[in-house]
Design a protein around this motif. Sequence first.
Motif, PDB file in Angstrom:
ATOM      1  N   ALA A 354      56.962  -2.552 -41.491  1.00  0.00           N
ATOM      2  CA  ALA A 354      57.591  -2.202 -42.773  1.00  0.00           C
ATOM      3  C   ALA A 354      57.395  -3.312 -43.801  1.00  0.00           C
ATOM      4  O   ALA A 354      57.784  -3.162 -44.958  1.00  0.00           O
ATOM      5  CB  ALA A 354      59.082  -1.938 -42.572  1.00  0.00           C
ATOM      6  N   PRO A 393      58.478   2.112 -47.759  1.00  0.00           N
ATOM      7  CA  PRO A 393      58.884   0.777 -47.314  1.00  0.00           C
ATOM      8  C   PRO A 393      57.879  -0.269 -47.805  1.00  0.00           C
ATOM      9  O   PRO A 393      56.815   0.064 -48.299  1.00  0.00           O
ATOM     10  CB  PRO A 393      58.834   0.887 -45.785  1.00  0.00           C
ATOM     11  CG  PRO A 393      58.907   2.339 -45.489  1.00  0.00           C
ATOM     12  CD  PRO A 393      58.224   3.022 -46.630  1.00  0.00           C
ATOM     13  N   ARG A 470      64.654   2.652 -57.279  1.00  0.00           N
ATOM     14  CA  ARG A 470      64.466   1.711 -56.167  1.00  0.00           C
ATOM     15  C   ARG A 470      65.480   0.561 -56.252  1.00  0.00           C
ATOM     16  O   ARG A 470      66.105   0.189 -55.259  1.00  0.00           O
ATOM     17  CB  ARG A 470      63.035   1.171 -56.210  1.00  0.00           C
ATOM     18  CG  ARG A 470      62.684   0.325 -55.011  1.00  0.00           C
ATOM     19  CD  ARG A 470      61.268  -0.230 -55.071  1.00  0.00           C
ATOM     20  NE  ARG A 470      61.127  -1.151 -53.952  1.00  0.00           N
ATOM     21  CZ  ARG A 470      60.625  -0.820 -52.768  1.00  0.00           C
ATOM     22  NH1 ARG A 470      60.170   0.377 -52.560  1.00  0.00           N
ATOM     23  NH2 ARG A 470      60.583  -1.700 -51.789  1.00  0.00           N
ATOM     24  N   ALA A 475      68.777   1.864 -49.660  1.00  0.00           N
ATOM     25  CA  ALA A 475      67.912   2.628 -48.751  1.00  0.00           C
ATOM     26  C   ALA A 475      66.461   2.605 -49.219  1.00  0.00           C
ATOM     27  O   ALA A 475      65.542   2.553 -48.392  1.00  0.00           O
ATOM     28  CB  ALA A 475      68.408   4.069 -48.636  1.00  0.00           C
ATOM     29  N   LEU A 476      66.250   2.622 -50.545  1.00  0.00           N
ATOM     30  CA  LEU A 476      64.881   2.591 -51.058  1.00  0.00           C
ATOM     31  C   LEU A 476      64.319   1.172 -51.085  1.00  0.00           C
ATOM     32  O   LEU A 476      63.117   0.967 -50.969  1.00  0.00           O
ATOM     33  CB  LEU A 476      64.821   3.200 -52.468  1.00  0.00           C
ATOM     34  CG  LEU A 476      65.005   4.717 -52.536  1.00  0.00           C
ATOM     35  CD1 LEU A 476      65.050   5.191 -53.988  1.00  0.00           C
ATOM     36  CD2 LEU A 476      63.888   5.444 -51.786  1.00  0.00           C
ATOM     37  N   THR A 480      65.156   1.983 -43.527  1.00  0.00           N
ATOM     38  CA  THR A 480      64.138   2.385 -42.556  1.00  0.00           C
ATOM     39  C   THR A 480      63.420   3.642 -43.055  1.00  0.00           C
ATOM     40  O   THR A 480      63.874   4.331 -43.975  1.00  0.00           O
ATOM     41  CB  THR A 480      64.782   2.677 -41.192  1.00  0.00           C
ATOM     42  OG1 THR A 480      65.835   3.624 -41.384  1.00  0.00           O
ATOM     43  CG2 THR A 480      65.321   1.401 -40.571  1.00  0.00           C
ATOM     44  N   TYR A 481      62.314   3.917 -42.423  1.00  0.00           N
ATOM     45  CA  TYR A 481      61.475   5.068 -42.768  1.00  0.00           C
ATOM     46  C   TYR A 481      61.666   6.102 -41.682  1.00  0.00           C
ATOM     47  O   TYR A 481      61.342   5.874 -40.521  1.00  0.00           O
ATOM     48  CB  TYR A 481      60.023   4.597 -42.828  1.00  0.00           C
ATOM     49  CG  TYR A 481      59.008   5.627 -43.261  1.00  0.00           C
ATOM     50  CD1 TYR A 481      58.986   6.104 -44.571  1.00  0.00           C
ATOM     51  CD2 TYR A 481      58.038   6.089 -42.372  1.00  0.00           C
ATOM     52  CE1 TYR A 481      58.030   7.027 -44.983  1.00  0.00           C
ATOM     53  CE2 TYR A 481      57.068   7.007 -42.779  1.00  0.00           C
ATOM     54  CZ  TYR A 481      57.078   7.468 -44.086  1.00  0.00           C
ATOM     55  OH  TYR A 481      56.127   8.376 -44.491  1.00  0.00           O
ATOM     56  N   GLN A 494      62.544  10.331 -45.245  1.00  0.00           N
ATOM     57  CA  GLN A 494      63.841   9.786 -45.612  1.00  0.00           C
ATOM     58  C   GLN A 494      63.784   8.270 -45.539  1.00  0.00           C
ATOM     59  O   GLN A 494      63.031   7.699 -44.755  1.00  0.00           O
ATOM     60  CB  GLN A 494      64.939  10.284 -44.669  1.00  0.00           C
ATOM     61  CG  GLN A 494      65.265  11.761 -44.817  1.00  0.00           C
ATOM     62  CD  GLN A 494      66.381  12.197 -43.884  1.00  0.00           C
ATOM     63  OE1 GLN A 494      67.270  11.421 -43.526  1.00  0.00           O
ATOM     64  NE2 GLN A 494      66.340  13.456 -43.475  1.00  0.00           N
ATOM     65  N   ARG A 495      64.617   7.639 -46.368  1.00  0.00           N
ATOM     66  CA  ARG A 495      64.843   6.191 -46.288  1.00  0.00           C
ATOM     67  C   ARG A 495      66.337   6.027 -46.013  1.00  0.00           C
ATOM     68  O   ARG A 495      67.183   6.624 -46.700  1.00  0.00           O
ATOM     69  CB  ARG A 495      64.464   5.504 -47.605  1.00  0.00           C
ATOM     70  CG  ARG A 495      63.004   5.736 -48.053  1.00  0.00           C
ATOM     71  CD  ARG A 495      61.984   4.960 -47.213  1.00  0.00           C
ATOM     72  NE  ARG A 495      62.323   3.572 -47.011  1.00  0.00           N
ATOM     73  CZ  ARG A 495      62.126   2.594 -47.913  1.00  0.00           C
ATOM     74  NH1 ARG A 495      61.571   2.869 -49.068  1.00  0.00           N
ATOM     75  NH2 ARG A 495      62.488   1.344 -47.641  1.00  0.00           N
TER      76      ARG A 495
END
Length: 559
Positions: A354, A393, A470, A475-476, A480-481, A494-495
Amino acid sequence: MLDQVQLNTKECFFGFARNASAQALRSLLLCVSVCLGACGGASVITLEAGAGSETQVLDMGSVPQGTTTSALASDWWRGAFMQIYVRAYQDSDGDGKGDLKGLIQRLDYLQGLGVQGLWLLPITESSDRDHGYAVKNYRSIEADYGTLADFDLLLSEAHKRGMGVILDFVINHSSNQHPLFLNSASSSKNTQRNYFVWQNPKPAGWQVYGQDPWYASNWANGFYFAGFSPTMPDFNLRSSEVETFHHDNLRFWLNKGVDGFRFDAVGNLVENGPSAWEVQAENHVVMSKVRQTIQQYSQRFMVCEAPANSNAFAQADSCGSAFAFDLSGSVVGAAKGDAAAIQKLADYYKTRSANLAPFVSNHDRFAGDRLWNQVQGNLAQYKLAAASYLLLPGTPFIYYGEEIGMASASTLSGDAALRTPMSWTTDAKGFSTATPFRSLSANVSSQNVAQQLSDSTSLYQHYKQLLALRNSHTALRSGTYEAAWALQKTMGFQRVAGTEKIMVLFNYDTQGSTLNVTNLTPGDAWAPLMGATATATVSSAGVLQLNLPAQSLAVFKKN
Ligand SMILES: [Ca+2]
Ligand SMILES: [Ca+2]
């Protein structure tokens, strides 16, 4: 260690490169002298011109660790960076070349866009006087760009705006005008000989990027290795003296408050033979030690250039972060509606670090043309490409002018076409009151900052909206992805960070598509953040059904 440097007094030498330019010929006349004790701390190398007309002084003193604190937020480096070529960004003094004071004048613009980091192409004194990768002095500022005081002001002004500044550090090679190389080339017995890679006789069977990398020294005392250009000899990175030299130079900037570095060409550090000159295991060891030095300071960020094996250099036992060179093609391919590229894009971060930093183009032609040229000015594709990489990510890097759709120059070729003056206005006047050092972008009259700031549908506003999204969602920034999928010309992922869940959906098709996102929690409501206006509710079967218009994206946050 280097304050014990010893050179042969007044040792003259006869050149080092077979491509004798006017500048190289002049340096043939240079004689080397030594400062031992008498020149202030015994930590300075001096080269004196034979004719007495030229003097170079190089600070080689050891640099102990200084202040290690940071002025920035702990996760500042999770925001988007702008890659800036200072020479092409903003001229402040009417010489047609960009400079540090000019960049300071544009910090408000960058902050307004939502950028949180700046990567500056080399700003140290160079012999190329252009891109800066032929470094002559690692502790200086290129005269065209200003002074160390200007740089200190840039740092403090950037920090005031919540932006970090990372410098391009050229660890693999220097200029052939660097005093260390001049000394190294002067004699096979010179005490600095081992700073560079010498062989005699000339090794056979080598080809690096299609070139024989061994170059003659005119004094017939050996051949030096230069993987990129005879004017940029490779350091001997097996030498502890070279390692110390680089770490001292890094601390010089870290002690000033620099927020990190971009490391050039880390796949080329150590060579083991004619078929083992790229991405050698020793390179990771060199960069791991560099990372340890940088980690002595708070909240610093580093990222490496390693096109041949980005993921290996992104690992914690190497650089810890690297550019995602093998992602850019999928981003642009997806934006053009290529189903295979869309699948590769969706899968990329499932199996890779990531900490791979996404981007779509940079200052080098091998990484691709400017995005505008890659999509031939198709604005829908351009906006899709931007959203595709800015919401993934990894810390994203925007190439200066990309946010307004700058094209390459039609009158130039090679890398120069990608490194044109920033299109602030419809002509050159926004960049400089003088004639710019280089031709302008081909589309300066139609794609420029002045026109786009006030146009709500512009590329600039699109980038600004994406960066705001962002910047305001953990989360952005660092999540995680998860749950990535692709189907024909649609894609979603999803993030996730703690309880914050964000869903990003793309329709790359040139016609509208109905998306059925499965495996969601029945009854969950997803609120629109971008590209949609209504809350979407998951069915009792765990499916979210959405109609996405042609070439569009939608971003939702779980309530
Ligand atoms: Ca200037
Ligand atoms: Ca090398």
